[in-house]
Design an enzyme around this catalytic site. Structure first.
Site: not given
Length: 247
Positions: A99, A173, A207
């Site tokens: 990430d 995300k 996400k």
């Protein structure tokens, strides 16, 4: 719906942020890892220096829980060289998901080529090693137009440089959960920001991280179309409780 299949149980506080000694904080991290194993959450999201620990615990438990870590955390301002070095070490230690914090400050300053380059190289490193790659855009630091533009930029870089069968392995995300907002405004995923991401990052996955604190909110996000939810309150969400956590 098995909500646990969507939950990335998350513990990312440094010793200083937690106000704990190194050993005390590691014990909390171990507790999160063990909880993810016991509850069979989708993933445990941990800081890079604890990936090897998570890998050891999960392997010994013969668990299917996957391991994620954050790269360039939490402001995203480190160079792409530093980010690639950090990601490479995490890959060596057994990580499954990378990430990356996108350099959203550079994006806001108009340094678009810099951002495109880090998305290209960071994504390539992850996909070349068969990892899931997520790009954190920090929605609380952006206005609606910037959320739209950065989501689309990530999508366009991925679609221009990688094959279609890789798209499912790249996410946009929402948040780190550590951005400091003024006037107590939300610092994580909101319904409004997630809708903008979904509309502009597709066919990449989304996400939602930060701000999802109960089962109903998690289900709402999933019904909107998110594929993963990052939360330090995974056990509360799974049990239908309301969390008071700030992430």
């Amino acid at each position: 719906m098995n909500i646990k299949n969507y939950l990335d149980s998350t513990y990312l506080k440094t010793n200083e942020q937690a106000g704990l000694s190194e050993q005390e904080n590691e014990n909390i991290a171990k507790g999160f890892i063990q909880e993810a194993i016991d509850e069979n959450f989708k993933l445990i999201m941990i800081r890079p220096d604890r990936v090897a620990l998570a890998k050891k615990m999960i392997t010994e438990a013969n668990s299917k829980v996957t391991i994620g870590t954050v790269i360039g955390f939490h402001q995203g301002a480190t160079s792409i060289i530093e980010k690639l070095e950090e990601a490479t070490i995490a890959i060596h230690n057994g990580v499954d998901d990378l990430d990356y914090v996108c350099n959203y400050t550079a994006f806001k300053n108009g340094e678009i080529d810099l951002v495109k380059n880090e998305i290209l190289l960071g994504t390539k490193l992850g996909l070349d090693h068969h990892k899931i790659v997520k790009w954190i855009i920090e929605v609380a630091a952006l206005n609606d137009t910037q959320i739209i533009q950065l989501s689309a930029l990530i999508k366009n870089v991925v679609m221009a440089n990688f094959k279609e069968d890789n798209y499912q392995n790249v996410f946009v995300k929402s948040s780190t959960g550590f951005y400091k907002t003024e006037n107590n405004l939300p610092n994580g995923a909101t319904k409004e920001s997630i809708v903008l991401m979904l509309e502009n990052a597709s066919p990449l996955s989304i996400k939602a991280a930060g701000g999802v604190r109960n089962y109903e909110e998690a289900v709402e996000m999933i019904r909107l179309g998110v594929k993963r939810i990052g939360t330090s309150s995974a056990i509360a969400i799974a049990n239908g409780e309301v969390s008071k956590s700030d992430y």
